[in-house]
Design a protein around this motif. Structure first.
Motif, PDB file in Angstrom:
ATOM      1  N   ALA A 219      15.757  65.676  54.272  1.00 54.92           N
ATOM      2  CA  ALA A 219      15.847  64.537  55.180  1.00 54.92           C
ATOM      3  C   ALA A 219      15.880  63.233  54.368  1.00 54.92           C
ATOM      4  CB  ALA A 219      14.654  64.519  56.141  1.00 54.92           C
ATOM      5  N   ARG A 220      16.285  62.138  55.024  1.00 56.20           N
ATOM      6  CA  ARG A 220      16.270  60.798  54.423  1.00 56.20           C
ATOM      7  C   ARG A 220      17.013  60.723  53.099  1.00 56.20           C
ATOM      8  NH1 ARG A 220      11.297  61.522  56.823  1.00 56.20           N
ATOM      9  NH2 ARG A 220      10.787  59.982  58.429  1.00 56.20           N
ATOM     10  N   ASP A 221      18.120  61.442  52.995  1.00 59.17           N
ATOM     11  CA  ASP A 221      19.002  61.358  51.824  1.00 59.17           C
ATOM     12  C   ASP A 221      18.321  61.738  50.507  1.00 59.17           C
ATOM     13  OD1 ASP A 221      21.153  60.464  53.415  1.00 59.17           O
ATOM     14  OD2 ASP A 221      20.405  58.404  53.322  1.00 59.17           O
ATOM     15  N   MET A 222      17.277  62.519  50.578  1.00 64.49           N
ATOM     16  CA  MET A 222      16.662  63.008  49.340  1.00 64.49           C
ATOM     17  C   MET A 222      17.562  64.082  48.730  1.00 64.49           C
ATOM     18  SD  MET A 222      13.946  61.233  48.978  1.00 64.49           S
ATOM     19  CE  MET A 222      13.102  62.139  47.680  1.00 64.49           C
ATOM     20  N   GLU A 223      17.687  64.056  47.409  1.00 60.46           N
ATOM     21  CA  GLU A 223      18.593  64.985  46.743  1.00 60.46           C
ATOM     22  C   GLU A 223      17.923  66.289  46.318  1.00 60.46           C
ATOM     23  OE1 GLU A 223      20.538  63.100  43.506  1.00 60.46           O
ATOM     24  OE2 GLU A 223      21.625  61.667  44.748  1.00 60.46           O
ATOM     25  N   SER A 224      16.652  66.198  45.919  1.00 57.35           N
ATOM     26  CA  SER A 224      16.015  67.405  45.391  1.00 57.35           C
ATOM     27  C   SER A 224      14.507  67.278  45.458  1.00 57.35           C
ATOM     28  CB  SER A 224      16.445  67.649  43.941  1.00 57.35           C
ATOM     29  OG  SER A 224      16.000  66.583  43.114  1.00 57.35           O
ATOM     30  N   LEU A 225      13.830  68.388  45.168  1.00 56.69           N
ATOM     31  CA  LEU A 225      12.378  68.430  45.112  1.00 56.69           C
ATOM     32  C   LEU A 225      11.929  68.811  43.703  1.00 56.69           C
ATOM     33  CD1 LEU A 225      11.562  70.377  48.407  1.00 56.69           C
ATOM     34  CD2 LEU A 225      11.121  67.961  47.984  1.00 56.69           C
TER      35      LEU A 225
END
Length: 245
Positions: A219-225
């Motif tokens: 969500a919210r344009d996050m690319e990775s963890l």
């Protein structure tokens, strides 16, 4: 003590085949199938009451602190013989494993091992170029799980994937642009999660070996963890499916 001081380095650990386990709880919980060479106690530790079936050495507080890896050492550590786990020790019918490629951060490695153990994985495999599992930071981050879960280190990824596939394992690579969600996979049969480097992810060669490329929804344009967080989510999806179905 000089030979034990060398265990603070990977070179020293590799050459001696030994490593250090620090802290009262970690030392007490070392499984019985690991060989403890010696326990080292600081003078400040209540050593008069300490009983153990192996050699115990009491040293000056300053000397103990020079051996310790923690900021505020408790005053107890064990010198333990390393184990060299073999591939066939982690292969079980219907089981699952985590294969990490070029994982370098000790905190991530330890956390992934701890999570894999808690999620019921049969083992963790680390490629050549990954960090040392006997690094004190890995041992602490794993909460001692590195002593309870088989970890096969320094492997060739291509060779390992081929051996896993021959044993009936599906190979699922975690990528930011994968076209499959983990919730859509059947994780009740033998499989391997393939997780990449903290900064660069999996190499092209590793991804090309996979049966499916898996991504986590963001969500919210996050690319990775973080690698250990992503790995934890994937490992627990396998546990969830195995508990529910």
């Amino acid at each position: 003590m000089r030979e034990f001081r060398q265990l603070k380095t990977k070179k020293g650990r590799d050459e001696s085949g030994l490593f250090l386990v620090e802290g009262e709880t970690f030392v007490a919980e070392i499984p019985k199938d690991w060989e403890i060479i010696r326990v080292i106690l600081a003078e400040r530790f209540p050593w008069e009451k300490y009983k153990a079936p192996y050699p115990v050495e009491v040293v000056r507080d300053s000397l103990f602190d020079s051996l310790a890896d923690t900021v505020n050492p408790q005053g107890i550590m064990a010198v333990v013989k390393q184990k060299q786990w073999q591939f066939n020790q982690i292969i079980t019918p219907g089981g699952f494993v985590l294969l990490g490629e070029n994982l370098n951060d000790p905190g991530n490695i330890g956390t992934l091992i701890r999570t894999a153990a808690a999620a019921g994985a049969d083992g963790v495999i680390l490629s050549k170029g990954s960090g040392d599992i006997y690094n004190p930071k890995v041992i602490r981050a794993s909460a001692g799980a590195v002593l309870r879960l088989p970890v096969v280190a320094d492997v060739d990824v291509t060779e390992t994937v081929n051996r896993l596939r021959q044993a009936g394992y599906a190979i699922f690579a975690t990528t930011v642009d994968g076209n499959v969600l983990p919730y859509d996979l059947d994780l009740r049969s033998s499989f391997c999660w393939l997780v990449g480097n903290e900064s660069h992810g999996l190499t092209y060669e590793a991804v090309s070996l996979a049966d499916a490329q898996v991504r986590l929804p963001m969500a919210r344009d996050m690319e990775s963890l973080n690698a250990s967080v992503a790995g934890g989510i994937l490992l627990y999806e396998a546990l969830r499916q195995r508990l529910l179905y």
